[in-house]
Enzyme design. Sequence first.
Site, PDB file in Angstrom:
ATOM      1  N   HIS A 230       0.850  -1.193   0.000  1.00 38.22           N
ATOM      2  CA  HIS A 230       0.000   0.000   0.000  1.00 38.22           C
ATOM      3  C   HIS A 230       0.884   1.239   0.000  1.00 38.22           C
ATOM      4  CE1 HIS A 230       1.154  -0.466   4.225  1.00 38.22           C
ATOM      5  NE2 HIS A 230       0.968   0.853   4.331  1.00 38.22           N
ATOM      6  N   ASP A 232       0.850   5.204   1.864  1.00 42.69           N
ATOM      7  CA  ASP A 232       0.170   5.874   2.975  1.00 42.69           C
ATOM      8  C   ASP A 232      -0.521   7.129   2.445  1.00 42.69           C
ATOM      9  OD1 ASP A 232       1.230   3.937   4.625  1.00 42.69           O
ATOM     10  OD2 ASP A 232       2.906   5.181   5.309  1.00 42.69           O
ATOM     11  N   HIS A 287       4.786   0.099  -0.166  1.00 41.30           N
ATOM     12  CA  HIS A 287       5.531  -0.687   0.813  1.00 41.30           C
ATOM     13  C   HIS A 287       4.627  -1.748   1.422  1.00 41.30           C
ATOM     14  CE1 HIS A 287       3.714   2.737   2.881  1.00 41.30           C
ATOM     15  NE2 HIS A 287       3.719   2.032   3.996  1.00 41.30           N
ATOM     16  N   ARG A 297       7.438  -9.128  15.525  1.00 45.24           N
ATOM     17  CA  ARG A 297       7.858  -7.802  15.046  1.00 45.24           C
ATOM     18  C   ARG A 297       6.819  -6.760  15.456  1.00 45.24           C
ATOM     19  NH1 ARG A 297       7.179  -4.802  10.184  1.00 45.24           N
ATOM     20  NH2 ARG A 297       8.876  -3.286  10.066  1.00 45.24           N
TER      21      ARG A 297
HETATM   22  C1  LIG Z   1      -4.749   8.506   9.008  1.00 44.37           C
HETATM   23  C2  LIG Z   1      -4.848   7.261   8.581  1.00 44.37           C
HETATM   24  C3  LIG Z   1      -3.954   6.663   7.568  1.00 44.37           C
HETATM   25  C4  LIG Z   1      -4.384   5.198   7.550  1.00 44.37           C
HETATM   26  C5  LIG Z   1      -5.842   5.330   7.819  1.00 44.37           C
HETATM   27  C6  LIG Z   1      -5.840   6.271   9.021  1.00 44.37           C
HETATM   28  O1  LIG Z   1      -7.116   6.809   9.268  1.00 44.37           O
HETATM   29  C7  LIG Z   1      -5.328   5.553  10.275  1.00 44.37           C
HETATM   30  C8  LIG Z   1      -4.516   4.287   9.934  1.00 44.37           C
HETATM   31  C9  LIG Z   1      -3.668   4.428   8.688  1.00 44.37           C
HETATM   32  C10 LIG Z   1      -3.302   3.069   8.086  1.00 44.37           C
HETATM   33  C11 LIG Z   1      -2.091   2.381   8.749  1.00 44.37           C
HETATM   34  C12 LIG Z   1      -1.831   1.044   8.032  1.00 44.37           C
HETATM   35  C13 LIG Z   1      -1.844   1.164   6.504  1.00 44.37           C
HETATM   36  C14 LIG Z   1      -3.087   1.987   6.041  1.00 44.37           C
HETATM   37  C15 LIG Z   1      -3.237   1.982   4.522  1.00 44.37           C
HETATM   38  C16 LIG Z   1      -4.286   1.481   6.782  1.00 44.37           C
HETATM   39  O2  LIG Z   1      -5.046   0.625   6.413  1.00 44.37           O
HETATM   40  O3  LIG Z   1      -4.424   2.162   7.986  1.00 44.37           O
HETATM   41  C17 LIG Z   1      -2.992   3.373   6.644  1.00 44.37           C
HETATM   42  C18 LIG Z   1      -4.085   4.387   6.264  1.00 44.37           C
HETATM   43  C19 LIG Z   1      -3.672   5.236   5.066  1.00 44.37           C
HETATM   44  O4  LIG Z   1      -2.544   5.756   5.027  1.00 44.37           O
HETATM   45  O5  LIG Z   1      -4.510   5.354   4.162  1.00 44.37           O
HETATM   46  O1  LIG Z   2       5.182  -2.471   9.860  1.00 39.42           O
HETATM   47  C1  LIG Z   2       5.699  -1.876   8.932  1.00 39.42           C
HETATM   48  O2  LIG Z   2       6.892  -1.911   8.685  1.00 39.42           O
HETATM   49  C2  LIG Z   2       4.824  -1.081   7.983  1.00 39.42           C
HETATM   50  C3  LIG Z   2       3.685  -0.379   8.661  1.00 39.42           C
HETATM   51  C4  LIG Z   2       2.955   0.506   7.708  1.00 39.42           C
HETATM   52  O3  LIG Z   2       3.218   0.532   6.538  1.00 39.42           O
HETATM   53  C5  LIG Z   2       1.888   1.384   8.198  1.00 39.42           C
HETATM   54  O4  LIG Z   2       1.529   1.329   9.402  1.00 39.42           O
HETATM   55  O5  LIG Z   2       1.362   2.174   7.380  1.00 39.42           O
HETATM   56 FE   LIG Z   3       2.232   2.182   5.515  1.00 38.70          FE
END
Ligand SMILES: C=C1C[C@]23C[C@@]1(O)CC[C@H]2[C@@]12CCC[C@@](C)(C(=O)O1)[C@H]2[C@@H]3C(=O)O
Ligand SMILES: O=C(O)CCC(=O)C(=O)O
Ligand SMILES: [Fe+2]
Length: 371
Positions: A230, A232, A287, A297
Amino acid sequence: MPSRISDSFRAHSQKHLDLNSIKELPESHAWTSSNDYPSENSCNFESIPVIDLDNYINNNNINVLEHIGQACKKWGAFQIINHNISERLLQDIELAGKSLFSLPMQQKLKAARSPEGVTGYGVARISSFFSKLMWSEGFTIVGSPLEHARQIWPHDYQKFCDVIEEYEREMEKLAGRLMWLMLGSLGITKEEVKWAVCPKGESKGGSAALQLNSYPACPDPDRAMGLAAHTDSTILTILHQNNTSGLQVFKEGSGWVTVPPFPGALVVNVGDLLHILSNGLYPSVLHRAVVNRTRHRLSVAYLYGPPSRVKVSPLAKLVDQRHPPLYRAVTWSEYLGTKARHFDKALSSVRLCAPLSGFTDAKDHNGVQVG
Ligand SMILES: C=C1C[C@]23C[C@@]1(O)CC[C@H]2[C@@]12CCC[C@@](C)(C(=O)O1)[C@H]2[C@@H]3C(=O)O
Ligand SMILES: O=C(O)CCC(=O)C(=O)O
Ligand SMILES: [Fe+2]
C-alpha cells in the site's frame, strides 16, 4: 477484493484469531501468487539511503536537502539518524506496544475499532480489499488514547497514555521539521505554503494518527502477509520498527527491497499527499510488511498530514504551462474517504489529466498487484 462470497465470509468470521497461539497457517491467511505472494521478488541487495539530520547544521542545509531530494525521487523513502528522538522514548513506545498486544484477545477487543470508526484495535483497515487475511493486528490512535486505554486497563491506563502522548508530541515536531526539509529540497519556502505557517511565521502543527502494528512469529512466513502492499495517505510517515526486519519498499526496476532495522534509526515514507503537493515529483512509496518464523515484530507508524480542513493541491511554484497541475485539490479527510473506497486507485481517482506514459499513476503500472 474478496474473490468469492465464501472467502469473504470465512475471512470475516476469523477476523480476530489469536495469531500468537496458532501452530499452523490457516487457509484464511495463506496468500498465493494471485494475491501478492510475499516471498516473490524479495531478494535484493540495494537499500534505502540513511540520512544524518545533524549534518545540516554543519552544511547549511545544502547536503541534507540534496540527499533528501534524491531519496524522495528515487525511493520515496529514507532512514534518518540523529533525529533527536531519544532511545529511551523508542524503548518506551515498544514496551507500550508489547504490553497492549500481549493481552488476551478478549481484553484487546474491549477497545475494538467500530466498523465506521478510525481508532482502536483491529485487523488492517485495508483487509476488505483482499480475499486473504493479514498476519498482523493493529491499534490506531488519534490524539488522546485515554478512552481506549481505559476500556482495556480500567485502573492502570496512565503509563500507556503518558508514553503515547509524549511520543505524539515528539513526532509532531520531527514531522514538521521533515516536511520543511522535504519541501525545501523542492525549492519551496515557508511563504509558499500558507496553510502550514502561523501569522507569526512559525510552523503550524498538522494532524496525525499513530498506528501500532504487531506481527507475531508465523509458522509459515513464506505464505503469509504481514501488511499488504500500500501507499500511505499522508504527507509523510515516520516509522519505528523493533529489531526485526519485515518492512519492504518497492523500487521501479529493482522490485521489493528490505529496509533493515538500524538501532535508533527511523524510516520516513513519502505519502500520497506529498505526491500531490509535489505534482508527482516525489512519488509516494509502495511498501508492505512480511513476517518471520521465529521473531515477533512490532512497528509504530506516525502518519502525518495537513490540518483537516486544508485543501492540498500541487504547489503553485511547481506548476506552469509545461507542467500543468496533475491532481485536484483535496482535504485529508476527503482523501482518506477516497482511499477507503478505492484503495490503490485513490491517487488516480483525484488525477486531473493522464500521465504522458498512459492513463494511470506510476505505481499502478509497476507490475505489482495491490488490490
Ligand atoms: C490517518 C490514517 C492513515 C491510515 C488510515 C488512518 O485513518 C489511520 C490508519 C492508517 C493506516 C495504517 C496502516 C496502513 C493503512 C493503509 C491502513 O489501512 O491504515 C494506513 C491508512 C492510510 O494511510 O490510508
Ligand atoms: O510495519 C511496517 O513496517 C509497515 C507499517 C505501515 O506501513 C503502516 O503502518 O502504514
Ligand atoms: Fe504504511
